[in-house]
Design a protein around this motif. Structure first.
Motif, PDB file in Angstrom:
ATOM      1  N   ASN A  64      41.256  34.123  33.129  1.00 36.23           N
ATOM      2  CA  ASN A  64      40.303  33.062  32.777  1.00 36.23           C
ATOM      3  C   ASN A  64      38.855  33.496  32.982  1.00 36.23           C
ATOM      4  N   GLY A  65      38.558  34.755  32.639  1.00 32.80           N
ATOM      5  CA  GLY A  65      37.177  35.218  32.668  1.00 32.80           C
ATOM      6  C   GLY A  65      36.721  35.833  33.973  1.00 32.80           C
ATOM      7  N   ALA A  66      37.600  35.928  34.965  1.00 39.20           N
ATOM      8  CA  ALA A  66      37.199  36.482  36.260  1.00 39.20           C
ATOM      9  C   ALA A  66      36.978  37.988  36.195  1.00 39.20           C
ATOM     10  N   ALA A  67      37.548  38.646  35.177  1.00 42.20           N
ATOM     11  CA  ALA A  67      37.338  40.082  34.994  1.00 42.20           C
ATOM     12  C   ALA A  67      37.275  40.383  33.503  1.00 42.20           C
ATOM     13  N   VAL A  68      36.360  41.252  33.118  1.00 43.25           N
ATOM     14  CA  VAL A  68      36.206  41.685  31.727  1.00 43.25           C
ATOM     15  C   VAL A  68      36.276  43.206  31.713  1.00 43.25           C
ATOM     16  N   ILE A  69      37.236  43.728  30.967  1.00 45.48           N
ATOM     17  CA  ILE A  69      37.480  45.172  30.940  1.00 45.48           C
ATOM     18  C   ILE A  69      37.370  45.681  29.519  1.00 45.48           C
ATOM     19  N   MET A  70      36.735  46.826  29.347  1.00 41.72           N
ATOM     20  CA  MET A  70      36.672  47.488  28.045  1.00 41.72           C
ATOM     21  C   MET A  70      36.956  48.964  28.261  1.00 41.72           C
ATOM     22  N   GLY A  71      38.095  49.419  27.738  1.00 42.71           N
ATOM     23  CA  GLY A  71      38.507  50.789  28.007  1.00 42.71           C
ATOM     24  C   GLY A  71      38.764  50.965  29.491  1.00 42.71           C
ATOM     25  N   ASP A  72      38.174  51.988  30.082  1.00 47.29           N
ATOM     26  CA  ASP A  72      38.309  52.225  31.517  1.00 47.29           C
ATOM     27  C   ASP A  72      37.177  51.597  32.320  1.00 47.29           C
ATOM     28  N   LYS A 110      34.575  39.132  39.278  1.00 44.02           N
ATOM     29  CA  LYS A 110      34.148  38.167  40.286  1.00 44.02           C
ATOM     30  C   LYS A 110      35.372  37.730  41.086  1.00 44.02           C
ATOM     31  N   PRO A 111      35.690  38.443  42.166  1.00 43.67           N
ATOM     32  CA  PRO A 111      36.863  38.071  42.965  1.00 43.67           C
ATOM     33  C   PRO A 111      36.635  36.784  43.740  1.00 43.67           C
ATOM     34  N   LEU A 112      37.730  36.173  44.156  1.00 43.13           N
ATOM     35  CA  LEU A 112      37.675  34.979  44.990  1.00 43.13           C
ATOM     36  C   LEU A 112      37.199  35.356  46.394  1.00 43.13           C
ATOM     37  N   ASP A 113      36.657  34.380  47.071  1.00 41.02           N
ATOM     38  CA  ASP A 113      36.216  34.586  48.447  1.00 41.02           C
ATOM     39  C   ASP A 113      37.401  35.021  49.315  1.00 41.02           C
ATOM     40  N   LYS A 114      37.245  36.110  50.054  1.00 39.79           N
ATOM     41  CA  LYS A 114      38.355  36.658  50.836  1.00 39.79           C
ATOM     42  C   LYS A 114      38.842  35.704  51.925  1.00 39.79           C
ATOM     43  N   ALA A 115      37.929  34.984  52.537  1.00 43.83           N
ATOM     44  CA  ALA A 115      38.332  34.036  53.580  1.00 43.83           C
ATOM     45  C   ALA A 115      39.167  32.903  52.977  1.00 43.83           C
ATOM     46  N   TYR A 116      38.777  32.460  51.782  1.00 51.01           N
ATOM     47  CA  TYR A 116      39.530  31.402  51.099  1.00 51.01           C
ATOM     48  C   TYR A 116      40.928  31.896  50.738  1.00 51.01           C
ATOM     49  N   VAL A 117      41.023  33.120  50.237  1.00 56.84           N
ATOM     50  CA  VAL A 117      42.322  33.691  49.886  1.00 56.84           C
ATOM     51  C   VAL A 117      43.203  33.801  51.130  1.00 56.84           C
ATOM     52  N   ALA A 118      42.627  34.263  52.237  1.00 55.25           N
ATOM     53  CA  ALA A 118      43.394  34.423  53.475  1.00 55.25           C
ATOM     54  C   ALA A 118      43.930  33.086  53.981  1.00 55.25           C
ATOM     55  N   ASN A 139      42.581  43.380  52.430  1.00 53.69           N
ATOM     56  CA  ASN A 139      41.792  44.444  51.815  1.00 53.69           C
ATOM     57  C   ASN A 139      41.733  44.358  50.296  1.00 53.69           C
ATOM     58  N   LEU A 140      42.271  43.271  49.747  1.00 54.94           N
ATOM     59  CA  LEU A 140      42.360  43.155  48.292  1.00 54.94           C
ATOM     60  C   LEU A 140      41.235  42.320  47.701  1.00 54.94           C
ATOM     61  N   ASP A 141      40.809  42.688  46.488  1.00 52.98           N
ATOM     62  CA  ASP A 141      39.987  41.813  45.666  1.00 52.98           C
ATOM     63  C   ASP A 141      40.940  41.000  44.809  1.00 52.98           C
ATOM     64  N   VAL A 142      40.959  39.683  45.030  1.00 51.85           N
ATOM     65  CA  VAL A 142      41.884  38.787  44.337  1.00 51.85           C
ATOM     66  C   VAL A 142      41.077  37.899  43.400  1.00 51.85           C
ATOM     67  N   TYR A 143      41.525  37.806  42.161  1.00 50.56           N
ATOM     68  CA  TYR A 143      40.781  37.067  41.146  1.00 50.56           C
ATOM     69  C   TYR A 143      41.470  35.761  40.749  1.00 50.56           C
TER      70      TYR A 143
END
Length: 262
Positions: free
Chosen positions: A68-76, A82-90, A142-146
Motif C-alpha cells: 500500500n505504498g510503504a515501499a517503491v522499488i524499481m529494478g534493484d 517508510k517502515p513502521l515505528d519499531k516500538a509500535y511493531v514490538a 532488528n527488522l524494518d517492517v512495513y
C-alpha cells in the motif's frame, strides 16, 4: 512522451479466489506492447514483494509500489521506503503473543514468520504463495517492517487485532479470504507510492494510468491522470474511475490499454 501505468494484482491481472492464477495471454501481450512503446509498467499492490507470484516478478515490470505504498522499488533500487515505528511493531507482536494471535512481518524483499505459526503458514500454502522469500529465523527488533498481517479464528483474537487501530494505523479484513487481517500506516497508500514513482521518473500526472478492482485502489485511481475500474470491481470504485473496463476474466486490462493508452 513516456507514460506510467500501474496495475493492481488480485482481481485485476489475476483472480486467486476463482482459480485464475496467471495473467491471460492477451493481457501479457498488451503490457508488452506498452513496454515496447517505451512506457513504464508498475505493479501497485497491497502485497509485499515476497507474496507476488513468480510470473509477476519475472515478467519484467519496471517497478513495484508495494504494501500500500510503504515501499517503491524499481529494478534493484528502492525509490522510497517508510517502515513502521519499531516500538509500535514490538508492542503489537507482544500483544499477539500474549493472546495467541499469529502474525507475519513484511519487509521490502522478505517476510518473517515464526516457525510455530502453522495456521498462517498453512494459509499461504492454501493460496499458493511461494515460500522462497519466507524467513523463519529472525529477531523482530532488528527488522524494518512495513506492513503486518494476522490470523485468528476466534472473536477474542479479532478484538485484539482491532485494538491495533489508531489515528495513524489502518486495519483491513480481506473480503475474499475472510481469515487474514492487514495492518498498515494510514499515511501510506498506493496513491502516495505512485506519486513518488512519478516524481522519480519525471512523468507528468496526465501521463499516468492505473487499473484496480478493490477498495484499497480508490486513492490510486483518484490520484492518477486516468483511473480504470475492472467490471468485477466494487461499485464504489466504479463511481470514481474515469473508465470501467471488462472483468479480469474477459481481458479488461488489455481492453483499457488498447482503447485508451496505446
Amino acid at each position: 512522451m513516456k507514460k506510467a501505468i500501474f496495475f493492481d494484482v488480485d482481481g485485476t491481472l489475476i483472480d486467486i479466489s476463482k482459480g485464475m492464477m496467471t495473467m491471460s495471454a492477451k493481457t501479457k501481450k498488451t503490457i508488452r506492447q506498452l513496454q515496447d512503446a517505451g512506457h513504464y509498467t508498475f505493479i501497485a499492490s497491497g502485497r509485499p514483494f515476497a507474496f507476488l507470484d513468480k510470473e509477476i516478478t519475472e515478467f519484467g515490470f519496471d517497478g513495484y509500489v508495494l504494501m500500500n505504498g510503504a515501499a517503491v522499488i524499481m529494478g534493484d533500487q528502492v525509490l522510497y521506503k517508510k517502515p513502521l515505528d519499531k516500538a509500535y511493531v514490538a508492542s503489537t507482536c507482544k500483544k499477539c503473543d500474549d493472546h495467541q494471535v499469529e502474525y507475519i512481518l513484511q519487509g521490502t524483499k522478505h517476510v518473517y514468520l515464526k516457525p510455530e505459526f502453522k495456521q498462517l503458514d498453512d494459509f499461504y500454502e492454501d493460496i499458493e504463495i511461494a515460500k522462497n522469500r519466507f524467513v523463519y529465523d529472525f529477531d523482530a527488533r532488528n527488522l524494518d517492517v512495513y506492513k503486518m498481517e494476522f490470523i485468528s479464528k476466534n472473536e477474542q483474537g479479532l478484538d485484539v487485532c482491532m485494538s491495533f487501530v489508531n489515528d495513524k494505523m489502518e486495519f483491513m479484513t480481506d473480503p475474499r479470504h475472510k481469515l487474514n487481517f492487514e495492518l498498515y500506516a494510514k499515511a501510506q497508500t498506493k496513491a502516495t507510492g505512485i506519486q513518488r514513482a512519478l516524481q522519480a521518473l519525471d512523468i507528468p500526472l496526465e501521463n499516468s494510468y492505473a487499473f484496480g478492482d478493490g477498495k484499497n485502489d480508490k486513492e490510486m485511481l483518484a490520484a492518477v491522470g486516468y483511473g480504470f475500474a475492472m467490471d468485477n470491481a466494487d461499485a464504489s470504485l466504479k463511481k470514481i474511475a474515469d473508465y470501467t473496463v471488462d472483468s479480469v476474466h474477459h481481458d479488461g486490462v488489455a481492453q483499457g490499454i488498447l482503447e485508451y493508452i496505446l
